[in-house]
Design an enzyme around this catalytic site. Sequence first.
Site, PDB file in Angstrom:
ATOM      1  CD  GLU A   1      -3.016  -1.042  -0.123  1.00 20.35           C
ATOM      2  OE1 GLU A   1      -2.863   0.210  -0.661  1.00 20.35           O
ATOM      3  OE2 GLU A   1      -3.723  -2.017  -0.278  1.00 20.35           O
TER       4      GLU A   1
ATOM      5  CD  GLU B   1      -9.932  35.208 -35.324  1.00 20.48           C
ATOM      6  OE1 GLU B   1      -9.916  35.283 -34.013  1.00 20.48           O
ATOM      7  OE2 GLU B   1      -9.150  34.382 -35.643  1.00 20.48           O
TER       8      GLU B   1
ATOM      9  CG  ASP C   1      -5.450  35.252 -34.294  1.00 21.07           C
ATOM     10  OD1 ASP C   1      -6.518  35.811 -33.944  1.00 21.07           O
ATOM     11  OD2 ASP C   1      -5.172  34.187 -33.426  1.00 21.07           O
TER      12      ASP C   1
ATOM     13  CG  ASP D   1      -1.269  34.846 -30.717  1.00 20.07           C
ATOM     14  OD1 ASP D   1      -2.384  35.102 -30.238  1.00 20.07           O
ATOM     15  OD2 ASP D   1      -0.129  34.960 -29.941  1.00 20.07           O
TER      16      ASP D   1
END
Length: 734
Positions: free
Chosen positions: A357, A581, A509, A706
């Site tokens: 564990e 854009e 853009d 970008d």
Amino acid sequence: MFGQQLASDVQQYLERLEKQRQQKVGVDEASAGLTLGGDALRVPFLDFATATPKRHQTVVPGVGTLHDCCEHSPLFSAVARRLLFNSLVPAQLRGRDFGGDHTAKLEFLAPELVRAVARLRFRECAPEDAVPQRNAYYSVLNTFQALHRSEAFRQLVHFVRDFAQLLKTSFRASSLAETTGPPKKRAKVDVATHGQTYGTLELFQKMILMHATYFLAAVLLGDHAEQVNTFLRLVFEIPLFSDTAVRHFRQRATVFLVPRRHGKTWFLVPLIALSLASFRGIKIGYTAHIRKATEPVFDEIDACLRGWFGSSRVDHVKGETISFSFPDGSRSTIVFASSHNTNGIRGQDFNLLFVDEANFIRPDAVQTIMGFLNQANCKIIFVSSTNTGKASTSFLYNLRGAADELLNVVTYICDDHMPRVVTHTNATACSCYILNKPVFITMDGAVRRTADLFLPDSFMQEIIGGQARETGDDRPVLTKSAGERFLLYRPSTTTNSGLMAPELYVYVDPAFTANTRASGTGIAVVGRYRDDFIIFALEHFFLRALTGSAPADIARCVVHSLAQVLALHPGAFRSVRVAVEGNSSQDSAVAIATHVHTEMHRILASAGANGPGPELLFYHCEPPGGAVLYPFFLLNKQKTPAFEYFIKKFNSGGVMASQELVSVTVRLQTDPVEYLSEQLNNLIETVSPNTDVRMYSGKRNGAADDLMVAVIMAIYLAAPTGIPPAFFPITRTS
């Protein structure tokens, strides 16, 4: 003193007798050894030599001196060397998949091959010609015989024999000499299987056994560790494993993450108990997250040893150590400690350290355990269940992708199908996996629904064993091989203009900010190259100041880049299609398009003597609520299809960069393609578990995206099945 001298003299006398026997024994006796079921170590040198330089020779006991190319044939090497240990492998492990001892009967060879080999007749060579081969043969043979006579190897053989006996009875034997006995606590239930009459191991249990056995063999056998690999390959039925794969089992740390109730601790009990009873002088450590977890293991191991060998050979201090004594006075010891008592294992000298564990032990205990990595003869085996609902109880997942391949995860769901299994509440396994479910657990849709009624997501986080993706979790989507190809392969477009389509696509853009740490204007010039896409120009433009001339500055950058592309490819394009854009500012987008139109027509007019230039077209869009087309592009629902199309083309090698790529904004010391590649590496896919909606983003760790968005949208505009064409010229005003 006299006893030691006598033992040395007897050993030397035995070696002299063995050497005399080797010189006198004949070839006929050699084949008799194997026919009677013996092993290759009883076969003397066969009177033949190979016409090969010594540096290209290899020696295989029981076969002879051969060309070393035989070593590179895994099938031949495995078959030849398994004869070395044929008589030492327990009957339970020999040919058990088909029944019988195939090794002794040579049933693994085709009958035609056996008959053909039996008809071969070799030319005898003079004894003096075979002296070098004879010496080399017996040198290697003596090495293996020394291994057989070593006490450590005998211990390993007894361990294998006794473990096979336990496996035969599904770990229910009350004595190693018996085949029946009362079932132990949590014993695995046998299921009737055709042709199978004894217990089996889960794959992860066999791997734990191999990790422990290979490492103990390497520590105890020392110089003979390489020779014993052949024996262990035969025992574990992995004859074709490469040396690299075998070395994996001898590394000094390994981690197993296994779902709940799969027999982790149940299997460790007989493994530890039998290791103590087989290997003399070893020390084993066992630690768990709490003391209450170590006490049952302590009691089970103590009960196993007393049941197998009686109480006289077992000593223990309650809850701390168990010692097993051997007739020669040596002892093997196991030390128990919980993570709340880290001092219990400090200063110890373990050969094996089991951390049960491990995901739930205290952080300071992890630091103590890590100190044993500095001990050359200690192996740490982490075994744990998973709870992926908390980072603190799933930290071992951080080892995924490690170069040493430390992490072994047992799960029924692959990473690709995890979101779908999370969405469908009745699914408990992956469609591409074969569900080999242990017989002592139940795992179906009813169990999942019941668990989730008590606590949402408890089935995925606590039971299933895989790491369920949280909402908003992401993963990379571009392959490494495609990225390397994009960087390396750049065809020349100036010399192959005939392969290009006559349309050129430009996507802008724009970013209206002077903060260079935020984002900039991405500009991409893309065309078609046969059935693929090729990038002609890349620009990442940042405004010096946020003034009224920002649209003109951005347009000037577009014109400079586009003009250079046209100059490098004279007459190659009939039209230039520009999309600006307009999501951030429609007015500024129209201004950018107008400036580009004006500047490009001025440049094309000045070059009119060289012939008519390409037609300049702009993407036009009708804004919501309007009836007039404006020269800008609104990016709405096209983003996800555009990204998916780009990912498909990029991963299949359909996106390339021109060898004459233009960039007037990226610095000279930076390759524009590498600059774009860095942004592409940040592209991630986010899947919503509830709606299965995919979203894509490149803004990871504060990086800009970008230029990447500009390239992806330019390619989507140029795609035959992409956005419907809406490119028109801007009417010139006088």
